[in-house]
Design an enzyme around this catalytic site. Structure first.
Site, mmCIF file in Angstrom:
data_model
loop_
_atom_site.group_PDB
_atom_site.id
_atom_site.type_symbol
_atom_site.label_atom_id
_atom_site.label_comp_id
_atom_site.label_asym_id
_atom_site.label_seq_id
_atom_site.Cartn_x
_atom_site.Cartn_y
_atom_site.Cartn_z
ATOM 1 N N ARG A 159 0.817 -1.218 0.000
ATOM 2 C CA ARG A 159 0.000 0.000 0.000
ATOM 3 C C ARG A 159 0.853 1.271 0.000
ATOM 4 O O ARG A 159 0.484 2.281 0.607
ATOM 5 C CB ARG A 159 -0.967 0.013 1.204
ATOM 6 C CG ARG A 159 -1.920 -1.154 1.260
ATOM 7 C CD ARG A 159 -2.873 -1.194 0.075
ATOM 8 N NE ARG A 159 -3.729 -2.357 0.172
ATOM 9 C CZ ARG A 159 -3.450 -3.559 -0.312
ATOM 10 N NH1 ARG A 159 -2.320 -3.746 -0.981
ATOM 11 N NH2 ARG A 159 -4.281 -4.570 -0.180
ATOM 12 N N SER A 238 -11.168 0.261 2.989
ATOM 13 C CA SER A 238 -10.472 -0.120 4.225
ATOM 14 C C SER A 238 -9.804 1.112 4.824
ATOM 15 O O SER A 238 -8.938 1.722 4.194
ATOM 16 C CB SER A 238 -9.430 -1.195 3.937
ATOM 17 O OG SER A 238 -10.043 -2.363 3.452
ATOM 18 N N GLU A 339 -5.280 4.230 6.003
ATOM 19 C CA GLU A 339 -4.959 3.998 4.596
ATOM 20 C C GLU A 339 -5.335 5.192 3.722
ATOM 21 O O GLU A 339 -4.571 5.567 2.837
ATOM 22 C CB GLU A 339 -5.651 2.726 4.093
ATOM 23 C CG GLU A 339 -5.284 2.347 2.676
ATOM 24 C CD GLU A 339 -5.749 0.964 2.291
ATOM 25 O OE1 GLU A 339 -6.051 0.763 1.101
ATOM 26 O OE2 GLU A 339 -5.810 0.074 3.149
#
EC number: 1.3.1.98
Length: 347
Positions: A159, A238, A339
């Site tokens: 990520r 998320s 995130e």
């Protein structure tokens, strides 16, 4: 196109955030570059918007230029794919399935634009864009030129990427992929939930179209496919990344979990690290699906999604995020990291 005091909330999947002083919508690469140059020359802040699916914008809004990238372009040459940054990612994935090409099928249904995928190194169900991206074409604000960065120069990790690490430098214009013609089959299944769905072992291939449909079904069941009528999808996906712990951190975490007679998920990660599940941590720390009684709650379908129930403010959402982060830290000694990109706010 240019607007002043323009609402930003409708341009995000959370439907949150105050207005931008100025909103510019760019339909070509040249328009993107011109807008960036103008903002830089004026010395004003720049916020780049794609699909708005990974943004948390403060209630005060943005005091500079918000640049909405609305470029289009889907070019397929054999198994080589080039996408303009403004292409809707979920639609582009569906077109690769129609063409019978594997490589991004497990990334189906992810909201947002193609240009955002390398920034976050978007991934799901055992697949990441880093596995298929060959090059990223971007405007380098520091050098004032268009550059082409090969995969190795993008510094992809979980990520994360070079673009996320240095957000003030690059504006993605185009993304190039190397897909695979596997005779109607998917790439090897890497994710246990998908393998279980198909009744196959990991590393086996399944029918490409069925893989695409299955992922859409799995995502929809977790509220991760956009539906304006379903507040469970009014989220940024998320909200927390899965923690990656070094050996000392993992040992301390494991001791706390064992003390509570819990068996925590554990997956090998690079450099001797161990990845565990943010969703598991949130649930075991006492935050179940649907947690919250205010205008921002956890999704009723997935503990990783923080949702706007229709009347929330960004501060409502952040208050919930902080409560969850602090609760997980108190229970397991693990620090959850957001995130989505924060604009004008922080945890």
């Amino acid at each position: 196109m240019e607007e002043l005091d323009a609402p930003l909330a409708p341009l995000t999947t959370l439907r949150l955030g105050g207005p931008a002083r100025r909103l510019v919508t760019a339909h070509t690469d040249d328009e993107v570059i011109a807008a960036v140059r103008a903002a830089d020359a004026a010395g004003e802040p720049l916020l780049v918007l794609g699909g708005g699916s990974n943004l948390v914008i403060g209630d005060a809004g943005f005091p500079g230029t918000a640049l909405r990238i609305a470029t289009t372009g889907f070019a397929l040459d054999g198994t080589a794919l080039e996408l303009a940054a403004g292409e809707v990612w979920a639609d582009a994935v569906a077109r690769t399935i129609e063409a019978g090409l594997a490589g991004v099928e497990f990334l189906a249904g992810i909201p947002g634009s193609a240009g955002a995928t390398p920034v976050q190194n978007v991934g799901a169900y055992g697949q990441e864009v880093a596995q298929t991206i060959t090059e990223v074409v971007a405007y380098d604000r520091r050098a004032d030129e268009v550059v082409t960065l090969p995969n190795a120069a993008c510094a992809f990790s979980y990520r994360h990427s070079r673009f996320k690490a240095d957000p003030e430098r690059y504006v993605v214009l185009r993304v190039r992929f190397a897909l695979e013609d596997a005779a109607g089959r998917s790439t090897p299944v890497r994710y246990a939930e998908v393998a279980k769905h198909f009744g196959v072992a990991t590393d086996e291939r399944v029918d490409l179209r069925e893989a695409h449909a299955a992922v859409l079904g799995l995502r929809a069941g977790k509220g991760m496919v956009l539906d304006p009528a379903d507040h469970d999808t009014w989220s940024a996906g998320s909200f927390f990344t899965n923690p990656v712990l070094d050996p000392e951190q993992y040992a301390a975490f494991l001791a706390l979990a064992t003390e509570r007679e819990l068996t925590a998920p554990a997956y090998p990660a690079p450099d001797g690290h161990t990845k565990t599940s943010a969703a598991w941590l949130i649930d075991r720390a006492g935050f179940a699906k649907g947690y919250g009684s205010g205008p921002a709650t956890l999704s009723g379908k997935h503990t990783l999604a923080l949702t706007n129930r229709g009347a929330a403010t960004t501060e409502d959402l952040l208050a919930l995020a902080r409560e969850i982060r602090d609760g997980v830290r108190a229970a397991f000694g693990v620090e959850l990291v957001n995130e989505p990109v924060m604009v004008g706010v922080s945890l």
